[in-house]
Design a protein around this motif. Structure first.
Motif, PDB file in Angstrom:
ATOM      1  N   TYR A 176      -0.270   7.786  -3.066  1.00  0.00           N
ATOM      2  CA  TYR A 176      -0.634   7.395  -1.763  1.00  0.00           C
ATOM      3  C   TYR A 176      -0.026   8.232  -0.666  1.00  0.00           C
ATOM      4  CZ  TYR A 176      -2.345   2.798  -3.902  1.00  0.00           C
ATOM      5  OH  TYR A 176      -2.881   2.023  -4.762  1.00  0.00           O
ATOM      6  N   GLU A 188      -1.142   5.758   5.669  1.00  0.00           N
ATOM      7  CA  GLU A 188      -1.254   4.501   5.918  1.00  0.00           C
ATOM      8  C   GLU A 188      -1.281   3.652   4.631  1.00  0.00           C
ATOM      9  OE1 GLU A 188      -4.598   1.138   7.523  1.00  0.00           O
ATOM     10  OE2 GLU A 188      -4.856   3.180   7.951  1.00  0.00           O
ATOM     11  N   ALA A 189      -1.984   4.062   3.550  1.00  0.00           N
ATOM     12  CA  ALA A 189      -1.777   3.686   2.102  1.00  0.00           C
ATOM     13  C   ALA A 189      -0.291   3.453   1.633  1.00  0.00           C
ATOM     14  CB  ALA A 189      -2.483   4.007   1.295  1.00  0.00           C
ATOM     15  N   LYS A 199       1.582   0.695   3.638  1.00  0.00           N
ATOM     16  CA  LYS A 199       1.312  -0.567   3.202  1.00  0.00           C
ATOM     17  C   LYS A 199       1.811  -0.786   1.829  1.00  0.00           C
ATOM     18  CE  LYS A 199      -3.244  -1.169   5.872  1.00  0.00           C
ATOM     19  NZ  LYS A 199      -4.553  -1.332   5.592  1.00  0.00           N
ATOM     20  N   ASP A 255       5.468  -1.604   1.967  1.00  0.00           N
ATOM     21  CA  ASP A 255       5.659  -3.006   2.540  1.00  0.00           C
ATOM     22  C   ASP A 255       5.469  -4.234   1.416  1.00  0.00           C
ATOM     23  OD1 ASP A 255       6.132  -4.326   5.236  1.00  0.00           O
ATOM     24  OD2 ASP A 255       3.798  -5.040   4.826  1.00  0.00           O
ATOM     25  N   ALA A 256       4.127  -3.913   0.789  1.00  0.00           N
ATOM     26  CA  ALA A 256       4.174  -4.953  -0.236  1.00  0.00           C
ATOM     27  C   ALA A 256       5.178  -5.056  -1.205  1.00  0.00           C
ATOM     28  CB  ALA A 256       2.777  -4.603  -1.084  1.00  0.00           C
ATOM     29  N   GLY A 311      -0.753  -6.234  -3.781  1.00  0.00           N
ATOM     30  CA  GLY A 311      -0.506  -5.470  -2.671  1.00  0.00           C
ATOM     31  C   GLY A 311      -0.358  -3.842  -2.681  1.00  0.00           C
ATOM     32  N   ALA A 331      -3.549  -1.511  -1.051  1.00  0.00           N
ATOM     33  CA  ALA A 331      -3.008  -0.796   0.025  1.00  0.00           C
ATOM     34  C   ALA A 331      -4.073   0.345   0.340  1.00  0.00           C
ATOM     35  CB  ALA A 331      -1.759  -0.289  -0.225  1.00  0.00           C
TER      36      ALA A 331
END
Length: 388
Positions: free
Chosen positions: A267, A270-271, A274, A277-278, A308, A312
């Motif tokens: 990734y 943004e991916a 995310k 974050d997960a 998550g 993402a």
């Protein structure tokens, strides 16, 4: 999209491939249940060889109700009696004939399952319906007593030719263009696991074709189920397949470390944010569960991390990624290897130096290791004189 492993699950016994002997034995057990001395059968074989599918195919063909229970859900003797016992005594609401399927019976382990096997045996003795259990390893020490009360039925590893033909059949039904060589390589790489092969095919065929060049993405080492799980998380959007793959991991706790290591390889932007974050929320949740000892909530850690990270991304990357072993795990493995080597040497020297293994590991091996690094010539002389 419905997982292909479900969509193409065998509907009749004739649909099961490569297990003719096991099919006959299971069918004969079911037909002769009332007159059989043993009221349970234990199907065993490697993952993906068709144990559970065989039972469902029998039920579909003979119009039987299947009461399916996963043994890994059992936590103690009381739960086994509460869940399994009523199923073996009560007639179906609709009056249908039924069989009891206890999946992954070798999944019971540790202190939490104390008395579990004994409870199952008592239920088998009094059951009114056929009980069929599945296991990867029927010869596990914890199943020793249980084996005496079961008909043992072995399923072998599927041949890659049989798997290839089945994959070709699926491709034709799904209108997927394919190169036969690609399907053969995929079948060989899955090591007899039909379920893994079908999962691989569904992910690879997302753009409507499967070619030999695509296979570089799916190099299947047999770090095996972990790499397969990562592949399904990063390359697909099917949540059920990803969770099922994660559930099959022997060391499911490691998946957080593997995901953390490999997210930057798959990734960006943004991916990437995310996904991390997960992972961070899953890690926080895991720490709280450990602190409060609420282990029943561990399933949510898996959902936070696996789903998550999977969700993402906006689109799956088709570029080749070589997944890396987490640095923490690699360090632990290297240290464990060194300890094992030191222990082996200490066991060799125990009699020669008239000292215990524990004492040698503590007081002798560190100095020997230091000499090996700083003065190889001296180490060689010591090693020769000690015969190591």
């Amino acid at each position: 999209m419905k997982p292909w492993v479900q969509k193409y699950q065998p509907k009749k016994l004739n649909d099961i491939i490569g297990q003719s002997k096991a099919i006959t034995e299971v069918y004969n057990f079911w037909r002769g249940f009332k007159n059989s001395r043993k009221k349970a059968a234990l199907l065993y074989g490697p993952p993906g060889c068709g144990k559970t599918s065989l039972i469902h195919a029998l039920a579909e063909q003979e119009a039987l109700e299947v009461v399916e229970i996963n043994a890994s859900d059992f936590r103690n003797k009381d739960q086994i009696e509460k869940i399994l016992k009523p199923a073996t005594q009560q007639v179906s609401i609709f009056g249908a004939r039924k069989i009891i399927l206890v999946d992954e019976v070798d999944g019971m382990s540790g202190q939490k399952d104390r008395g579990g096997v004994k409870a199952i045996i008592e239920i088998i003795k009094k059951t009114k319906f056929p009980i069929i259990m599945t296991a990867n390893d029927a010869w596990s020490a914890k199943l020793k007593t249980l084996r005496n009360y079961c008909n043992l039925i072995s399923l072998g590893k599927l041949e890659y030719i049989s798997i290839t033909k089945y994959l070709m059949r699926i491709c034709e039904k799904e209108d997927v263009q394919f190169e036969e060589l690609a399907l053969k390589k995929m079948a060989m790489s899955c090591d007899g696991d039909m379920r893994a092969a079908i999962n691989d095919l569904q992910v690879m065929a997302s753009d409507g074709k499967v070619t030999n060049s695509d296979l570089t993405i799916w190099g299947r080492e047999r770090e095996e189920t972990m790499l397969n799980a990562l592949k399904l998380i990063f390359k697909s959007f099917d949540q059920k397949i990803a969770i099922r793959a994660a559930n099959e991991l022997k060391k499911s706790d490691d998946i957080l470390l593997w995901l953390e290591q490999n997210i930057p390889e798959e990734y960006d932007r943004e991916a990437l944010a995310k996904a991390f974050d997960a992972i961070s929320w899953a890690d926080i949740f895991k720490e709280r569960i450990g602190r409060w000892q609420h282990w029943r909530f561990m399933i949510y850690v898996k959902f936070l991390s696996v789903l998550g990270v999977q969700n993402a991304k906006k689109g799956a990357s088709r570029s080749f990624v070589s997944y890396k072993r987490p640095g923490v795990i690699l360090t632990m493995w290297q240290r464990a290897a060194k300890r094992k080597k030191a222990q082996g040497l200490a066991q060799q020297l125990e009699g020669k130096l008239h000292c215990s293994v524990k004492c040698l590991q503590k007081d002798f091996m560190p100095y020997l290791s230091f000499i090996e690094q700083k003065n190889p010539a001296m180490y060689k002389k010591i090693a020769d004189s000690l015969g190591i």
